[in-house]
Design an enzyme around this catalytic site. Structure first.
Site, mmCIF file in Angstrom:
data_model
loop_
_atom_site.group_PDB
_atom_site.id
_atom_site.type_symbol
_atom_site.label_atom_id
_atom_site.label_comp_id
_atom_site.label_asym_id
_atom_site.label_seq_id
_atom_site.Cartn_x
_atom_site.Cartn_y
_atom_site.Cartn_z
ATOM 1 N N SER A 64 0.776 -1.441 0.000
ATOM 2 C CA SER A 64 0.251 0.485 0.097
ATOM 3 C C SER A 64 0.837 1.670 0.117
ATOM 4 C CB SER A 64 -1.123 0.249 0.814
ATOM 5 O OG SER A 64 -2.478 -1.067 0.940
ATOM 6 N N LYS A 67 0.236 2.942 -3.147
ATOM 7 C CA LYS A 67 -1.046 4.139 -3.574
ATOM 8 C C LYS A 67 -0.804 5.695 -3.102
ATOM 9 C CE LYS A 67 -3.860 0.948 -1.061
ATOM 10 N NZ LYS A 67 -4.607 -0.267 0.147
ATOM 11 N N TYR A 191 -4.313 -2.779 -9.806
ATOM 12 C CA TYR A 191 -4.684 -2.276 -8.077
ATOM 13 C C TYR A 191 -3.600 -3.884 -7.454
ATOM 14 C CZ TYR A 191 -5.429 -2.828 -2.802
ATOM 15 O OH TYR A 191 -5.459 -2.410 -2.055
ATOM 16 N N TYR A 243 -4.285 3.329 8.563
ATOM 17 C CA TYR A 243 -5.435 2.549 8.543
ATOM 18 C C TYR A 243 -6.195 3.108 9.924
ATOM 19 C CZ TYR A 243 -3.572 -0.114 4.713
ATOM 20 O OH TYR A 243 -2.809 -0.232 3.669
ATOM 21 N N VAL A 261 1.470 -3.232 4.319
ATOM 22 C CA VAL A 261 1.401 -4.756 4.855
ATOM 23 C C VAL A 261 2.401 -6.332 4.779
ATOM 24 C CG1 VAL A 261 -1.275 -5.149 5.220
ATOM 25 C CG2 VAL A 261 -0.426 -6.336 3.168
#
Length: 311
Positions: A64, A67, A191, A243, A261
């Site tokens: 992530s 992103k 993605y 998060y 992760v």
């Protein structure tokens, strides 16, 4: 304030002997095979230095963290129109929550949770084939890091695609609300592959320098984004980058950061340096346990919190 090189060595030495290293992500099978004893850290300062410790030159799956870079590209294409399809608020929920998406009519809370990043992937597709879009993302990272060795780990991408049932559910749900313009499998292809990009701490720290330098590459002076956009991306990293653990990270570390992760964290000290840390074991929120602790200790030693007085 401590000497940076000495502080980095002290932090790395402490992390190397830590026994409580968290748990590696096993729901993506390829990530579950990574050695939890790995630890690397790199700092790229705005004055041109790059300092590293531990396994800082070993590539890992950035997940992530990617992103941050896809958001940067999407903002370049859509500008503020992007915010009609993705929010800018902390989620307060796990990164793959479906419940929250239902309550908010298919509009993801922010671009760093899975649903938000799938929408960003859909925006980047813009009628292209997934292969072309993935190539543009990799090219952008190579440009930022000045390193042609950055690639997608195909085995990790295949592993994600084979087990990404929750992400398929998120994409199909958003498609039902009209918030995906391409077929879900196409947006997900982009993605899964950008999450599977492999980079080292050194490469990540170099790629993130524009965030710490007002949107400019400090080596070339080239403008990657405007100073205002760099500030806004940093703000989203601070409030949404970890998060449902984002508030705790801001409280303990006090600098913008984006986790993955795979155990990596990209962080920014605006006006000073870009940092990257990697330790595969995760905490309960899915963020690197030792990576978070290392950044907390280094930020304290260097007085790097964005909430601390300068000078």
């Amino acid at each position: 304030m401590a000497d940076l090189e000495q502080a980095l060595a002290e932090v790395a030495a402490e992390m190397a002997v830590s026994e409580d290293r968290g748990e590696v992500a096993t729901y993506i099978p390829q990530l579950g095979r990574v050695d939890a004893k790995k630890f690397g850290i790199a700092v790229a300062t705005n004055d041109g230095r790059v300092l590293t410790a531990g396994d800082a030159d070993e590539p890992f799956s950035i997940q992530s963290i990617s992103k941050v870079f896809t958001l940067t590209l999407a903002l370049g294409e859509k500008g503020d129109a992007l915010w009609k399809r993705v929010g800018r608020e902390p989620s307060g929920n796990p990164f793959n929550s479906i419940v929250q998406l239902e309550h908010e009519s298919g509009i993801p809370r922010n671009p760093f949770i899975n649903a938000g990043a799938i929408v960003v992937s859909d925006i980047l597709l813009a009628g292209h084939q997934p292969r072309e879009t993935i190539g543009e993302i990799v090219h952008f990272l190579r440009f930022l890091a000045n390193d042609e060795a950055i690639v997608v780990d195909r085995e990790v991408a295949a592993s994600e695609q084979a087990t990404g049932y929750r992400n398929f559910a998120l994409a199909n749900y958003m498609r039902s609300f009209g918030n995906l313009t391409h077929a879900p499998e196409l947006a997900l292809g982009v993605y899964f592959h950008h999450c599977a990009i492999a980079m080292s701490c050194r490469q990540l720290a170099l790629a993130g320098r524009f965030l710490a330098n007002g949107g400019r590459n400090p080596d070339t002076g080239h403008s990657v984004v405007s100073p205002e956009r760099a500030r806004r991306i940093n703000a989203l990293m601070l409030t949404c980058g970890h998060y449902d653990g984002s508030g705790d990270f801001a409280f303990r570390v006090g600098i913008p950061g984006k986790s993955g992760v795979g155990g990596g964290i990209l962080a920014s000290v605006p006006g000073v340096a870009s940092l990257a840390v990697w330790s595969p074991g995760l905490n309960a929120n899915g963020n690197s346990k030792l990576g978070s602790l290392a950044l907390e200790k280094l930020a304290r030693m260097m007085n790097w919190s964005v909430f601390a007085p300068r000078g």
